[in-house]
Design an enzyme around this catalytic site. Sequence first.
Site, short mmCIF file in Angstrom:
data_model
loop_
_atom_site.label_atom_id
_atom_site.label_comp_id
_atom_site.label_asym_id
_atom_site.label_seq_id
_atom_site.Cartn_x
_atom_site.Cartn_y
_atom_site.Cartn_z
N ALA A 16 0.98 -1.10 0.15
CA ALA A 16 0.12 0.15 0.02
C ALA A 16 0.95 1.37 -0.02
O ALA A 16 0.64 2.14 -0.56
CB ALA A 16 -1.04 0.10 1.33
N SER A 36 -8.24 1.45 6.70
CA SER A 36 -7.62 0.59 7.70
C SER A 36 -8.75 -0.02 8.44
O SER A 36 -9.57 0.35 8.58
CB SER A 36 -6.41 1.10 8.16
OG SER A 36 -5.82 0.18 9.32
N ARG A 37 -8.23 -1.24 8.89
CA ARG A 37 -8.94 -2.00 9.98
C ARG A 37 -8.95 -1.09 11.09
O ARG A 37 -9.84 -1.03 11.92
CB ARG A 37 -8.45 -3.31 10.29
CG ARG A 37 -8.73 -4.26 9.14
CD ARG A 37 -8.13 -5.56 9.42
NE ARG A 37 -6.71 -5.38 9.49
CZ ARG A 37 -5.82 -6.29 10.43
NH1 ARG A 37 -6.39 -7.45 10.76
NH2 ARG A 37 -4.42 -6.05 10.33
N HIS A 79 -9.13 -10.20 -0.23
CA HIS A 79 -9.26 -9.82 -1.71
C HIS A 79 -10.69 -9.94 -1.99
O HIS A 79 -11.34 -9.03 -2.50
CB HIS A 79 -8.46 -10.34 -2.55
CG HIS A 79 -6.81 -10.04 -2.69
ND1 HIS A 79 -5.79 -10.27 -3.26
CD2 HIS A 79 -6.45 -9.06 -1.48
CE1 HIS A 79 -4.69 -9.73 -2.99
NE2 HIS A 79 -4.82 -9.25 -1.88
N LYS A 97 -2.58 -8.98 -6.57
CA LYS A 97 -2.31 -10.36 -6.92
C LYS A 97 -2.05 -11.09 -5.55
O LYS A 97 -1.65 -10.39 -4.70
CB LYS A 97 -1.15 -10.79 -7.85
CG LYS A 97 0.31 -9.97 -7.57
CD LYS A 97 0.97 -10.17 -6.27
CE LYS A 97 1.12 -11.44 -5.77
NZ LYS A 97 2.06 -11.71 -4.16
N ASP A 178 1.25 -17.04 -3.48
CA ASP A 178 1.72 -15.76 -3.39
C ASP A 178 2.91 -15.23 -4.52
O ASP A 178 2.78 -14.31 -4.85
CB ASP A 178 2.43 -15.24 -2.04
CG ASP A 178 2.35 -13.99 -1.69
OD1 ASP A 178 1.58 -13.45 -1.25
OD2 ASP A 178 3.48 -13.27 -1.96
#
Length: 330
Positions: A16, A36-37, A79, A97, A178
Amino acid sequence: MRAPVRWGVAGTGRVAAHFARDLGHAPGAERAAVSSRDAARARAFAAEHGFARAHEGVAALAEDAGVDVVYLAGVNTSHYADARCCLERGRPVVVEKPFTMDAREAGALADLARERGVFLMEGMWSRFFPAMEQARVWIQDGRIGAVRSVRADIGHAVPYDPANRLFDPALGGGALLDLGVYALSLVSWCGDATPRDVAAWPRMNEAGTDSACAWALGWTDGRLASGLCAVDQHLSREAVLYGERGRIIFPDAFWRPVRVALHRDGREPELFEGAPPGRGFAWEAAHVMDCLRAGFTESPIMPLRESVAVMRLLDRLRAAWPLSPPRAAG
Ligand SMILES: NC(=O)c1ccc[n+]([C@@H]2O[C@H](COP(=O)([O-])OP(=O)(O)OC[C@H]3O[C@@H](n4cnc5c(N)ncnc54)[C@H](OP(=O)(O)O)[C@@H]3O)[C@@H](O)[C@H]2O)c1
């Protein structure tokens, strides 16, 4: 003067921050809001990176009328829900991704975006590097003939930590998901992601994800692809596209390719170099802004059908894996 495109960034992690900084290299991009959380973390990120507003949670970001497009930079397992949240609110979205955790989630997102007529793209940034465009031109001009085989390795030596997102299954860990996804997306870019035969051998860890994986693909017409990916050791970072009359080599970090070389039998290699301004996300951001201004709901360079096909391929490769880590010999 074209109107600026107002970006929202969901997540305050490493990528980010790279993306936020690179928006400064994308003319016409405005840093509008971040989520953000944790509200305090969003405020700190916004202050550090020059975003006008900070929100707690992706829903608030997606509902911000001053945001034209959301870039999702959360952990892999977030995601699907976060993209869904944006699409349901009519907000265009770019998803880091791997697109999702599996093909079922990928297909559902693609269907929802098409149904609502809202822009959705996997943020496979590699595709927007000029070196990829150069490789595409060499292939299209027939410089190496048809691509018959692909080889791509990607690996980083990350100390084992079951809480690290690269290892933790609850955060979408695993080398193939990943990192291998970059190689499989390259394979898809070269032709298609629907081989007849697939095989994969994981090196499982105690957390229950693959710390490394060897994979191989075969098509009915004889095309082949293979590679290694790892989060527990450094690998070569090279990708080679083998054609009938030569090869195209991405000699380093093929997933963010600064250099590419054309090798043809009996001739001097041709080299192309295109270093990014910043980290390399500005090209992806510029492409998304072009798509939005043109009214596209999908990217012609990273289309949804490819993101779904790559996730399906990942599902097939993972289907035959052992469910538990290997036991020590003896
Ligand atoms: N294109 C590339 O070059 C590239 C490179 C590396 C990674 N990636 C992708 O980018 C995404 C983010 O990777 P990263 O390396 O930036 O990861 P990171 O540094 O761990 O950041 C992930 C962010 O996700 C959010 N998050 C949401 N749910 C979470 C949870 N349950 N646990 C922990 N964090 C959670 C957190 O933000 P808040 O707490 O602020 O909500 C956190 O800051 C991943 O999907 C990864 O695959 C892309």
